[in-house]
Write an enzyme that holds these catalytic residues in place. Structure first.
Site, PDB file in Angstrom:
ATOM      1  N   ARG A 113       0.891  -1.145  -0.036  1.00 26.14           N
ATOM      2  CA  ARG A 113       0.099  -0.036  -0.077  1.00 26.14           C
ATOM      3  C   ARG A 113       0.977   1.251   0.040  1.00 26.14           C
ATOM      4  NH1 ARG A 113      -1.993   0.916   4.194  1.00 26.14           N
ATOM      5  NH2 ARG A 113      -1.193  -0.651   5.449  1.00 26.14           N
ATOM      6  N   TYR A 159      -1.376  -3.582  -7.028  1.00 24.70           N
ATOM      7  CA  TYR A 159      -0.902  -4.510  -5.977  1.00 24.70           C
ATOM      8  C   TYR A 159      -1.943  -4.415  -4.740  1.00 24.70           C
ATOM      9  CZ  TYR A 159       1.113  -6.565  -1.718  1.00 24.70           C
ATOM     10  OH  TYR A 159       1.379  -7.313  -0.526  1.00 24.70           O
ATOM     11  N   LYS A 194      -9.624  -2.518   1.438  1.00 19.56           N
ATOM     12  CA  LYS A 194      -9.386  -1.264   2.286  1.00 19.56           C
ATOM     13  C   LYS A 194     -10.127   0.042   1.936  1.00 19.56           C
ATOM     14  CE  LYS A 194      -6.541  -3.961   4.454  1.00 19.56           C
ATOM     15  NZ  LYS A 194      -6.005  -4.111   5.777  1.00 19.56           N
ATOM     16  N   HIS A 215     -10.387  -2.413  11.394  1.00 24.88           N
ATOM     17  CA  HIS A 215      -9.453  -3.248  10.915  1.00 24.88           C
ATOM     18  C   HIS A 215      -9.236  -4.203  11.905  1.00 24.88           C
ATOM     19  CE1 HIS A 215      -4.912  -3.304   9.323  1.00 24.88           C
ATOM     20  NE2 HIS A 215      -5.822  -4.004   8.619  1.00 24.88           N
ATOM     21  N   SER A 251      -1.274  -3.291  10.444  1.00 32.12           N
ATOM     22  CA  SER A 251      -0.786  -4.185   9.315  1.00 32.12           C
ATOM     23  C   SER A 251       0.274  -4.843   9.676  1.00 32.12           C
ATOM     24  CB  SER A 251      -0.744  -3.346   7.903  1.00 32.12           C
ATOM     25  OG  SER A 251      -2.057  -2.595   7.895  1.00 32.12           O
ATOM     26  N   ALA A 252       0.292  -6.161   9.477  1.00 36.17           N
ATOM     27  CA  ALA A 252       1.439  -7.081   9.550  1.00 36.17           C
ATOM     28  C   ALA A 252       1.622  -7.186  10.956  1.00 36.17           C
ATOM     29  CB  ALA A 252       2.828  -6.727   8.694  1.00 36.17           C
ATOM     30  N   CYS A 253       0.739  -7.205  11.873  1.00 38.28           N
ATOM     31  CA  CYS A 253       1.176  -7.195  13.456  1.00 38.28           C
ATOM     32  C   CYS A 253       0.326  -8.279  14.108  1.00 38.28           C
ATOM     33  CB  CYS A 253       0.790  -5.988  13.908  1.00 38.28           C
ATOM     34  SG  CYS A 253       1.955  -4.657  13.486  1.00 38.28           S
ATOM     35  N   GLY A 254      -0.248  -9.424  13.077  1.00 38.27           N
ATOM     36  CA  GLY A 254      -0.537 -10.562  13.976  1.00 38.27           C
ATOM     37  C   GLY A 254      -2.064 -10.983  14.028  1.00 38.27           C
ATOM     38  N   ASP A 296      -9.197  -9.687   8.835  1.00 36.51           N
ATOM     39  CA  ASP A 296      -8.613  -8.406   8.786  1.00 36.51           C
ATOM     40  C   ASP A 296      -9.728  -7.215   9.000  1.00 36.51           C
ATOM     41  OD1 ASP A 296      -6.340  -6.826   7.584  1.00 36.51           O
ATOM     42  OD2 ASP A 296      -7.478  -6.440   5.725  1.00 36.51           O
ATOM     43  N   ASN A 305       6.717  -8.433   2.078  1.00 35.15           N
ATOM     44  CA  ASN A 305       5.162  -8.025   2.030  1.00 35.15           C
ATOM     45  C   ASN A 305       4.672  -9.020   0.937  1.00 35.15           C
ATOM     46  OD1 ASN A 305       2.701  -6.913   2.781  1.00 35.15           O
ATOM     47  ND2 ASN A 305       2.709  -5.551   1.285  1.00 35.15           N
ATOM     48  N   ARG A 329       2.161 -12.056  -0.306  1.00 36.74           N
ATOM     49  CA  ARG A 329       0.937 -12.372   0.093  1.00 36.74           C
ATOM     50  C   ARG A 329       0.350 -13.602  -0.601  1.00 36.74           C
ATOM     51  NH1 ARG A 329      -1.378  -8.717   4.381  1.00 36.74           N
ATOM     52  NH2 ARG A 329       0.170  -7.216   4.636  1.00 36.74           N
ATOM     53  N   GLY A 372       0.342 -19.520  18.677  1.00 37.12           N
ATOM     54  CA  GLY A 372      -0.620 -20.205  19.666  1.00 37.12           C
ATOM     55  C   GLY A 372      -0.674 -20.296  21.276  1.00 37.12           C
TER      56      GLY A 372
HETATM   57  P1  GTP Z   1      -2.231  -7.516   7.487  1.00 34.69           P
HETATM   58  O1  GTP Z   1      -2.771  -8.506   6.645  1.00 34.69           O
HETATM   59  O2  GTP Z   1      -1.186  -6.497   6.819  1.00 34.69           O
HETATM   60  O3  GTP Z   1      -3.363  -6.461   7.989  1.00 34.69           O
HETATM   61  O4  GTP Z   1      -1.705  -8.081   8.768  1.00 34.69           O
HETATM   62  P2  GTP Z   1      -1.797  -9.215   9.978  1.00 34.69           P
HETATM   63  O5  GTP Z   1      -2.149  -8.235  11.246  1.00 34.69           O
HETATM   64  O6  GTP Z   1      -2.986 -10.044   9.556  1.00 34.69           O
HETATM   65  O7  GTP Z   1      -0.627  -9.712  10.218  1.00 34.69           O
HETATM   66  P3  GTP Z   1      -0.157 -11.274  10.194  1.00 34.69           P
HETATM   67  O8  GTP Z   1      -0.868 -12.358  11.214  1.00 34.69           O
HETATM   68  O9  GTP Z   1       0.061 -11.871   8.910  1.00 34.69           O
HETATM   69  O10 GTP Z   1       1.306 -11.074  11.008  1.00 34.69           O
HETATM   70  C1  GTP Z   1       2.215 -10.635  10.298  1.00 34.69           C
HETATM   71  C2  GTP Z   1       3.764 -10.881  10.943  1.00 34.69           C
HETATM   72  O11 GTP Z   1       3.383 -10.725  12.275  1.00 34.69           O
HETATM   73  C3  GTP Z   1       4.434 -12.071  10.671  1.00 34.69           C
HETATM   74  O12 GTP Z   1       5.969 -11.536  10.487  1.00 34.69           O
HETATM   75  C4  GTP Z   1       4.259 -12.827  11.927  1.00 34.69           C
HETATM   76  O13 GTP Z   1       5.136 -13.919  11.932  1.00 34.69           O
HETATM   77  C5  GTP Z   1       4.332 -11.926  12.955  1.00 34.69           C
HETATM   78  N1  GTP Z   1       3.411 -12.335  14.135  1.00 34.69           N
HETATM   79  C6  GTP Z   1       2.266 -12.461  14.079  1.00 34.69           C
HETATM   80  N2  GTP Z   1       1.750 -13.241  15.281  1.00 34.69           N
HETATM   81  C7  GTP Z   1       2.911 -13.184  16.008  1.00 34.69           C
HETATM   82  C8  GTP Z   1       3.241 -13.444  17.450  1.00 34.69           C
HETATM   83  O14 GTP Z   1       2.273 -13.722  18.510  1.00 34.69           O
HETATM   84  N3  GTP Z   1       4.461 -13.164  17.946  1.00 34.69           N
HETATM   85  C9  GTP Z   1       5.520 -12.601  17.282  1.00 34.69           C
HETATM   86  N4  GTP Z   1       6.524 -12.550  17.671  1.00 34.69           N
HETATM   87  N5  GTP Z   1       5.187 -12.542  15.931  1.00 34.69           N
HETATM   88  C10 GTP Z   1       4.149 -12.566  15.238  1.00 34.69           C
HETATM   89  C1  SPV Z   2      -2.837  -4.264   5.379  1.00 32.91           C
HETATM   90  O1  SPV Z   2      -2.143  -3.664   4.838  1.00 32.91           O
HETATM   91  O2  SPV Z   2      -3.371  -3.976   6.162  1.00 32.91           O
HETATM   92  C2  SPV Z   2      -3.402  -5.579   4.368  1.00 32.91           C
HETATM   93  C3  SPV Z   2      -2.957  -5.742   3.162  1.00 32.91           C
HETATM   94  O3  SPV Z   2      -4.358  -6.154   5.020  1.00 32.91           O
HETATM   95  S1  SPV Z   2      -3.383  -4.804   1.934  1.00 32.91           S
HETATM   96  O4  SPV Z   2      -4.771  -5.340   1.359  1.00 32.91           O
HETATM   97  O5  SPV Z   2      -2.518  -4.814   0.842  1.00 32.91           O
HETATM   98  O6  SPV Z   2      -3.819  -3.479   2.352  1.00 32.91           O
HETATM   99 MN    MN Z   3      -5.078  -5.578   6.944  1.00 30.03          MN
END
Ligand code: GTP
Ligand code: SPV
Ligand code: MN
Length: 591
Positions: free
Chosen positions: A69, A196, A205, A225, A247-250, A276, A373, A375, A500
């Site tokens: 994004r 993308y 989004k 979100h 985003s990408a925080c779990g 999401d 990033n 996917r 887990g």
């Molecule tokens: P978007 O799709 O971008 O909105 O992201 P999301 O919040 O769904 O993120 P996702 O679950 O894909 O997590 C992405 C990253 O966080 C990866 O690098 C995972 O390995 C890391 N991650 C997720 N859960 C944990 C956790 O409990 N501990 C740690 N250390 N890393 C985690």
């Molecule tokens: C995010 O960035 O929070 C995502 C991926 O879930 S995207 O659909 O590219 O925004």
């Molecule tokens: Mn997202």
């Protein structure tokens, strides 16, 4: 396909503006999608993967300048500047339309215009909303067909109703002319020069968060979100939580969590409703009810493996499109960092080059096989732990709302807010280290209220006010918590094992919701007594580790309040007084 005059006019207007060679309506049939897959393979848009190991799966590589994004080029367009957010980009509606109409002029010439009727939410549900995306990208069509419900049945459900207009063209992928524009007041999205994910799958989004958050504000509901997770206890009772992490925080990881062995043995099970986006309404019973408007997962690939998230990995074993992962040429399958310990011998990296392990780029950084990033786009039906309530018309009732971010320091493993307004405050002050999900620096702490900073379709202060107002409408409020899986030790390693094992924290959260467990009051809220986080069967985690994870350091929180004050100032005078009162209260408690 339809007699809806507004749909037909949108198509005629776009034909006149963009000048396509041909118009193709997406009817949603497998036959049509198959012929588009074949076309995409022929045009090198998709690479067909091993039919035995990954049936129905494809790999797509984006242009190297188009991998995430682009928040700097994402705009909320409205008539009055104050109706967008000072912390987001704004363009005046008329000016934006003029500029974009210029860019879209003849942009489809020599190309096909695809008409994608799609529904966010189960078709026909009273909470669902319909969009029409026009695009010149087969990649977008095939992804939208996974992420949303598409085709004739959507038009049938629409009848002569209203819809959200979405206009997309990858144009020539010029990043200087890339624009992702939302017009909440016009029910319109225009996206150009990207191909993308979040920039172009307009149901996600752009619609389900930016436009929908605005609709939610005007209609009295919420678009967030958030993941939605069901936790089934040994008695067979299922409680639902929604969680907002940036985003990408779990989110995907928590949404598909597998209980640790000791919980499994006791009979715990977890069910994924969404990973999401959540659309949330007040039910007749005065509780909050949440639905997942999507129909697929657009999940982060790197780090996903059979240990960290088997349910996500299994979801990608058929009918999935991979974007920017590596290709294993030995067996025509895919690979990414963290999938397996051993790196396969013959990989083509996400840029299409031969991968040589250990190589570094001009800045000395290791060259990755898969983009950070990268996917997968996988159908929800593939998910082994998909909730049987996934398509429930009214959604699922929420016991708790959980906020969380990626913080090496400061935020404890978990804490509970004191009440609804304090919980809104906790969401509003969320901060997190940036990730590869958006272009720009990675690992910089920034404020990301409710994980919605890039996704609020109107003024952020008004968004906070909406949260406060919703509180008055919810007779049976969910409790609000904050979690942080990402605290690090002095060597920078994560202290909490995460994944887990996070169920141990969720158990405490649910126990709090049922008043089954005590807590310790701190200036920021209630934290668990260390002995109340179950660490049975956890290697290397002692009660002292938990104590450390739960510690609230007054000094860093005092620093934090300064950052919050600064942030509220940036948002401006629409930050509700209730939140300033919460901030004052926190400052007092920290003295
Ligand atoms: P978007 O799709 O971008 O909105 O992201 P999301 O919040 O769904 O993120 P996702 O679950 O894909 O997590 C992405 C990253 O966080 C990866 O690098 C995972 O390995 C890391 N991650 C997720 N859960 C944990 C956790 O409990 N501990 C740690 N250390 N890393 C985690
Ligand atoms: C995010 O960035 O929070 C995502 C991926 O879930 S995207 O659909 O590219 O925004
Ligand atoms: Mn997202």
């Amino acid at each position: 396909m339809t007699d809806n005059k507004k749909v037909l006019k949108f198509i005629e207007d776009t034909k006149a503006l963009c000048n396509p060679d041909k118009v193709v309506w997406i009817d949603g049939s497998e036959e049509q999608l198959n012929s588009l897959r074949a076309l995409a393979v022929k045009e090198n848009i998709l690479i067909k993967l091993n039919e035995e190991k990954l049936p129905g799966c494809y790999l797509h590589r984006t242009c190297v300048n188009d991998v995430a994004r682009v928040e700097g080029r994402t705009f909320i367009c409205s008539k009055v500047k104050e109706d967008s957010s000072p912390i987001n980009n704004w363009m005046e509606t008329g000016e934006a339309l003029k500029m974009l109409n210029g860019l879209f002029k003849n942009v489809y010439s020599g190309r096909t215009m695809y008409v994608i009727p799609y529904s966010m939410g189960a078709i026909g549900s009273k909470f669902s909303k319909i969009g029409i995306e026009l695009t010149d990208s087969v990649y977008v069509v095939l992804n939208m067909a996974i992420m949303t419900r598409v085709g004739q049945k959507v038009l049938d459900a629409l009848a002569d109703g209203d819809f959200i207009k979405g206009l997309h063209s990858y144009a020539d992928l010029d990043e200087e002319k890339r624009y992702i524009c939302q017009f909440p007041e016009e029910n319109l999205i225009m996206s150009i020069n990207s191909n993308y994910g979040g920039n172009v799958l307009l149901g996600k989004k752009c619609f389900a968060l930016r436009i929908a958050s605005y609709l939610g504000k005007t209609e009295g509901w919420m678009a967030e979100h958030m993941l939605i997770l069901g936790i089934e206890n040994p008695k067979g009772e299922i409680k639902y939580v929604a969680a907002a992490f940036p985003s990408a925080c779990g989110k995907t990881n928590l949404a598909m969590i597998i209980p640790p062995e000791i919980y499994k043995k006791k009979g715990y099970k977890c069910w994924c409703v969404g990973d999401d986006i959540a659309w949330i309404r007040v039910g007749k019973d005065g509780r909050l009810w949440a639905v997942n408007p999507e129909n697929g997962f657009f999940g982060v690939a790197p780090g996903t493996n059979m240990k960290s998230n088997p349910n996500a990995l299994l979801s990608t074993k058929k009918n999935t499109i991979f974007t920017n992962v590596a290709l294993n040429t030995d067996d025509n399958t895919v690979w990414w960092e963290g999938l397996t310990k051993e790196v396969p011998e013959h990989l083509i990296d996400w840029k299409g080059n031969k991968y040589v392990a250990g190589r570094v780029d001009e800045n000395g950084k290791p060259i990755k096989a898969a983009h950070p990033n990268s996917r997968f786009t996988a159908p929800t039906v593939n998910c082994p732990c998909l909730s049987d309530q996934f398509e429930a018309q009214d959604g699922v009732p929420l016991s708790a709302i959980i906020f969380g971010g990626r913080r090496a320091k400061t935020a404890p493993l978990v804490y509970q807010s004191k009440d609804w307004n304090n919980g809104v405050f906790v969401g509003s002050i969320m901060a997190s280290e940036t990730t590869a999900a958006a272009t720009g620096a990675v690992g910089v702490v920034r404020r990301d209220p409710m994980a919605m900073r890039p996704f609020v379709g109107y003024n952020m202060g008004d968004y906070f006010a909406h949260w406060i107002e919703m509180g008055d409408k919810i007779a049976n409020k969910p409790k609000i918590f904050n979690v942080n899986w990402f605290r690090t030790d002095k060597d920078g390693n994560f202290i909490w094992p995460g994944f887990g094992e996070n169920l141990r924290v969720i158990e405490w959260i649910l126990d709090r919701c049922e008043n089954k467990v005590d807590a310790v009051e701190t200036p920021i809220g209630f934290v668990p007594k260390a002995e109340d986080i179950n660490i049975e069967g956890l290697d290397g985690i002692t009660k002292d580790t938990v104590k450390e994870l739960l510690s609230v350091d007054k000094e860093s929180w005092t620093e934090e309040t300064k950052g919050i004050e600064q942030f509220y100032k940036e948002i401006g005078d629409r930050v509700p007084k209730e939140l300033y009162a919460e901030l004052e209260e926190l400052k007092k408690k920290l003295k």
